[in-house]
Design a protein around this motif. Structure first.
Motif, short mmCIF file in Angstrom:
data_model
loop_
_atom_site.label_atom_id
_atom_site.label_comp_id
_atom_site.label_asym_id
_atom_site.label_seq_id
_atom_site.Cartn_x
_atom_site.Cartn_y
_atom_site.Cartn_z
N LEU A 66 0.86 -1.19 0.00
CA LEU A 66 0.00 0.00 0.00
C LEU A 66 0.89 1.23 0.00
CD1 LEU A 66 -2.40 -0.98 2.91
CD2 LEU A 66 -3.10 -0.65 0.55
N SER A 67 0.57 2.21 -0.82
CA SER A 67 1.32 3.47 -0.79
C SER A 67 0.71 4.38 0.27
CB SER A 67 1.28 4.15 -2.15
OG SER A 67 0.00 4.70 -2.39
N HIS A 68 1.47 5.38 0.67
CA HIS A 68 0.96 6.34 1.66
C HIS A 68 -0.26 7.07 1.10
CE1 HIS A 68 2.54 10.07 -0.22
NE2 HIS A 68 3.39 9.21 -0.75
N ASP A 69 -0.29 7.36 -0.19
CA ASP A 69 -1.45 8.01 -0.80
C ASP A 69 -2.68 7.11 -0.76
OD1 ASP A 69 -0.19 10.41 -1.51
OD2 ASP A 69 0.47 9.61 -3.43
N GLU A 70 -2.47 5.84 -1.04
CA GLU A 70 -3.58 4.90 -1.02
C GLU A 70 -4.17 4.76 0.39
OE1 GLU A 70 -4.51 0.52 -2.87
OE2 GLU A 70 -2.44 1.04 -2.43
N ILE A 71 -3.32 4.76 1.39
CA ILE A 71 -3.78 4.68 2.78
C ILE A 71 -4.67 5.88 3.12
CG2 ILE A 71 -3.02 4.80 5.19
CD1 ILE A 71 -0.53 3.15 4.22
N LEU A 72 -4.25 7.06 2.70
CA LEU A 72 -5.05 8.26 2.94
C LEU A 72 -6.39 8.19 2.22
CD1 LEU A 72 -2.38 11.09 2.85
CD2 LEU A 72 -3.61 10.19 4.84
N THR A 73 -6.39 7.69 0.99
CA THR A 73 -7.63 7.55 0.23
C THR A 73 -8.58 6.57 0.92
OG1 THR A 73 -6.50 8.06 -1.84
CG2 THR A 73 -8.60 6.90 -2.01
N MET A 74 -8.04 5.46 1.39
CA MET A 74 -8.85 4.48 2.09
C MET A 74 -9.44 5.08 3.37
SD MET A 74 -6.31 1.24 1.49
CE MET A 74 -7.26 -0.10 2.18
N ALA A 75 -8.64 5.86 4.08
CA ALA A 75 -9.12 6.48 5.32
C ALA A 75 -10.24 7.49 5.03
CB ALA A 75 -7.96 7.17 6.03
N GLU A 76 -10.12 8.23 3.94
CA GLU A 76 -11.16 9.19 3.56
C GLU A 76 -12.46 8.49 3.24
OE1 GLU A 76 -9.56 11.54 0.38
OE2 GLU A 76 -8.19 12.61 1.72
#
Length: 79
Positions: A66-76
């Motif tokens: 998982l990329s850091h960007d993907e983690i943020l998207t999932m959290a949103e």
């Protein structure tokens, strides 16, 4: 340039991933909604789940990444 966004990751009980950022922020990401997806099915194995590591940009659980960007998207998407 070697950019880092993440300082640490901790796989917690009940498939919650704790992600610590260089800014000092901490994110608790519930991974349960993703475990039925083919990409994330390996995380159901406790040994794979506990193997989470980060290089500052990606979180890796064996072959799952998982990329850091993907983690943020999932959290949103949780909100």
């Amino acid at each position: 340039m070697n950019r880092r966004y993440l300082t640490a990751v901790s796989p917690l009980d009940d498939y919650v991933l704790q992600v610590d950022y260089v800014s000092g922020s901490r994110l608790l990401l519930d991974m349960k909604p993703y475990l039925d997806k083919i990409r994330f099915r390996p995380l159901v194995d406790p040994a794979v789940w506990r193997s989470a590591v980060t290089n500052g940009i990606f979180v890796r659980f064996g072959d799952v990444e998982l990329s850091h960007d993907e983690i943020l998207t999932m959290a949103e998407q949780e909100h």
